[in-house]
Design a protein around this motif. Structure first.
Motif, PDB file in Angstrom:
ATOM      1  N   GLU A  53      12.786 -22.647  15.395  1.00 12.90           N
ATOM      2  CA  GLU A  53      13.956 -21.140  15.954  1.00 12.90           C
ATOM      3  C   GLU A  53      15.056 -21.837  15.965  1.00 12.90           C
ATOM      4  O   GLU A  53      16.056 -22.471  16.196  1.00 12.90           O
ATOM      5  N   CYS A  54      16.120 -20.975  14.559  1.00 10.88           N
ATOM      6  CA  CYS A  54      16.864 -21.035  14.016  1.00 10.88           C
ATOM      7  C   CYS A  54      17.713 -20.024  13.541  1.00 10.88           C
ATOM      8  O   CYS A  54      17.221 -19.004  13.407  1.00 10.88           O
ATOM      9  N   PRO A  55      19.032 -19.957  13.121  1.00 11.89           N
ATOM     10  CA  PRO A  55      19.439 -18.916  12.902  1.00 11.89           C
ATOM     11  C   PRO A  55      19.586 -19.002  11.399  1.00 11.89           C
ATOM     12  O   PRO A  55      20.417 -19.899  10.992  1.00 11.89           O
ATOM     13  N   THR A  63      23.952 -12.508  11.370  1.00  9.36           N
ATOM     14  CA  THR A  63      23.442 -13.779  11.650  1.00  9.36           C
ATOM     15  C   THR A  63      21.813 -12.863  12.370  1.00  9.36           C
ATOM     16  O   THR A  63      21.727 -11.995  13.164  1.00  9.36           O
ATOM     17  N   TRP A  65      18.131 -14.307  13.866  1.00  4.45           N
ATOM     18  CA  TRP A  65      17.035 -15.659  14.414  1.00  4.45           C
ATOM     19  C   TRP A  65      15.928 -15.599  13.799  1.00  4.45           C
ATOM     20  O   TRP A  65      15.000 -14.328  14.063  1.00  4.45           O
ATOM     21  N   THR A  91      15.049 -12.183  16.046  1.00  4.22           N
ATOM     22  CA  THR A  91      16.612 -12.052  17.015  1.00  4.22           C
ATOM     23  C   THR A  91      16.289 -10.812  17.967  1.00  4.22           C
ATOM     24  O   THR A  91      17.063 -11.127  18.731  1.00  4.22           O
ATOM     25  N   ARG A  94      15.323 -13.295  21.396  1.00  4.31           N
ATOM     26  CA  ARG A  94      16.209 -13.772  21.474  1.00  4.31           C
ATOM     27  C   ARG A  94      17.497 -13.129  22.111  1.00  4.31           C
ATOM     28  O   ARG A  94      18.316 -13.564  23.242  1.00  4.31           O
TER      29      ARG A  94
END
Length: 257
Positions: A53-55, A63, A65, A91, A94
């Motif tokens: 998991e990363c932006p 932005t 996710w 997103t 998150r």
């Protein structure tokens, strides 16, 4: 290469638009270019990565996710020929998790300030659940596994029969309770607690609040003592003024009429 779903996720009109516009994935898509470098290195070492998991940065600068599942595909010479990456937009999840964590932090802070925690009993399993502050009040570590029986054992002898009766009535009749009782913590400290319970027999639950009143009661007793001392001092000063006034009148000679 990118499919339409990936292009849309990143805010582009089409795969061709994304491919034409994105000249450097690390700088233009990954919010943290260093994170992409680490990702690629892991992929080289492991061959597959799941649930990373990363932006990411969209075309409009916003932005999002993503959760990445990736694998490297070797060519005839054994070297990596290309990499397949499957990205899912997480997103909303998150944001929900971040909002939940924020609420948890707020709850923990307000519990700590008010020295008040929450608890719940599952009537089907008799499982007892505490919030963090209840562990603090009982002076036990959060790894401690509370049960209804162990929870009752914390109460001082005079209060134990009272809480047993209150909990039993709540279980059998759904009767709420509100009582100020005493417990002996795991470290042997005597504390006064305010225990409030409400029954929800339809959903087979009893829940409530648990507040450490020790300091509050101590402060109230101190305030009561100070008020008594102030009242006594006021009476003394008043009597002194009256005595002085009488002495003055007595010492004055009577003038003939």
């Amino acid at each position: 290469m990118a499919n339409p779903a990936m292009a849309k996720m990143l805010g582009y009109d089409s795969p061709e638009d994304a491919i034409r516009t994105i000249s450097d994935i690390g700088q233009m898509v990954w919010l943290d270019p260093e994170e992409r470098i680490r990702f690629v290195q892991r992929l080289k070492e492991q061959g597959t990565i799941r649930g990373c998991e990363c932006p990411f940065r969209r075309k409009d600068g916003k932005t999002i996710w993503v959760s990445l599942n990736s694998r490297s595909v070797p060519g005839p010479d054994g070297e990596i020929a290309y990499v397949e990456v499957f990205a899912a937009d997480i997103t909303d999840r998150r944001r929900a998790e971040e909002a939940l964590e924020k609420s948890r932090r707020l709850l923990a802070e307000t519990e700590s300030v008010g020295k008040m925690g929450g608890w719940e009993i599952d009537l089907d399993t008799m499982e007892l659940t505490w919030t963090t502050e209840v562990y603090v009040i009982h002076e036990v570590d959060t790894t401690y596994k509370p049960t209804v029986e162990k929870g009752i054992q914390f109460y001082a002898p005079a209060s134990k029969t009272v809480i047993q009766r209150l909990v039993q009535r709540a279980i059998e009749q759904g009767e709420p309770f509100d009582a100020e009782l005493e417990i002996i913590t795991a470290k042997g400290n005597l504390r006064t607690v305010h225990a409030i319970g409400r029954a929800d027999l339809e959903h087979r639950r009893i829940y409530g609040f648990f507040q450490d009143m020790t300091s509050i009661n101590k402060n109230e007793r101190e305030m009561s003592r100070l008020r008594s001392e102030l009242a006594h001092l006021t009476r003394v000063l008043t009597m002194n003024e009256i005595s002085s006034s009488l002495a003055h009148e007595i010492n004055q000679p009577l003038e003939p009429s």
